[in-house]
Design a protein around this motif. Structure first.
Motif, PDB file in Angstrom:
ATOM      1  N   ALA A  33       0.864  -1.177   0.000  1.00  0.00           N
ATOM      2  CA  ALA A  33       0.000   0.000   0.000  1.00  0.00           C
ATOM      3  C   ALA A  33       0.901   1.226   0.000  1.00  0.00           C
ATOM      4  O   ALA A  33       1.929   1.251   0.687  1.00  0.00           O
ATOM      5  N   GLU A  88       0.265  -5.234  -5.211  1.00  0.00           N
ATOM      6  CA  GLU A  88      -0.258  -4.052  -4.529  1.00  0.00           C
ATOM      7  C   GLU A  88      -1.710  -4.276  -4.147  1.00  0.00           C
ATOM      8  O   GLU A  88      -2.448  -4.972  -4.854  1.00  0.00           O
ATOM      9  N   GLU A  91      -7.568  -0.045  -4.069  1.00  0.00           N
ATOM     10  CA  GLU A  91      -8.293   0.868  -3.190  1.00  0.00           C
ATOM     11  C   GLU A  91      -9.460   0.143  -2.521  1.00  0.00           C
ATOM     12  O   GLU A  91      -9.809   0.423  -1.384  1.00  0.00           O
ATOM     13  N   LEU A  94      -8.157  -1.736   0.465  1.00  0.00           N
ATOM     14  CA  LEU A  94      -7.858  -0.822   1.566  1.00  0.00           C
ATOM     15  C   LEU A  94      -9.130  -0.357   2.250  1.00  0.00           C
ATOM     16  O   LEU A  94      -9.165  -0.199   3.463  1.00  0.00           O
TER      17      LEU A  94
END
Length: 97
Positions: A33, A88, A91, A94
């Motif tokens: 992140a 990764e 969004e 997250l």
């Protein structure tokens, strides 16, 4: 063949470790992140020996150097350290965390 390939780390880490980046890679980062100009991630093959495989770390400020085969080589602003982003978080990932 790198130590990552020999020991049986996650397949993506072994694949990234098999690429000749032209520099010494200090660590491979999964589930990365971005936090400003730093990265947080699960670390593998940490050359410093400070972090255990699978441990969560934060890098110093970094910038992108190049991409190959879906992986990104990052260099610390001071130029001493190199990291490869193996994967990764999106969004969406997250937001769910």
């Amino acid at each position: 063949m790198s130590a990552c390939e020999l020991i049986g780390f996650p397949a993506q880490v072994a694949q990234a470790a098999g690429i000749d980046w032209g520099v010494t890679v200090d660590a491979y980062l999964m589930d990365t992140a971005r936090v400003g100009d730093r990265l947080t991630a699960l670390v593998y093959c940490d050359l410093s020996g400070v972090s255990s495989d699978g441990m969560t770390i934060a890098t110093p400020p970094v910038s992108a150097v190049e991409q190959r085969a879906g992986f990104t080589l990052m260099r610390s602003v001071g130029g001493k350290d190199h990291y490869v982003i193996v994967s990764e978080l999106s969004e969406c990932d997250l937001a769910e965390a």
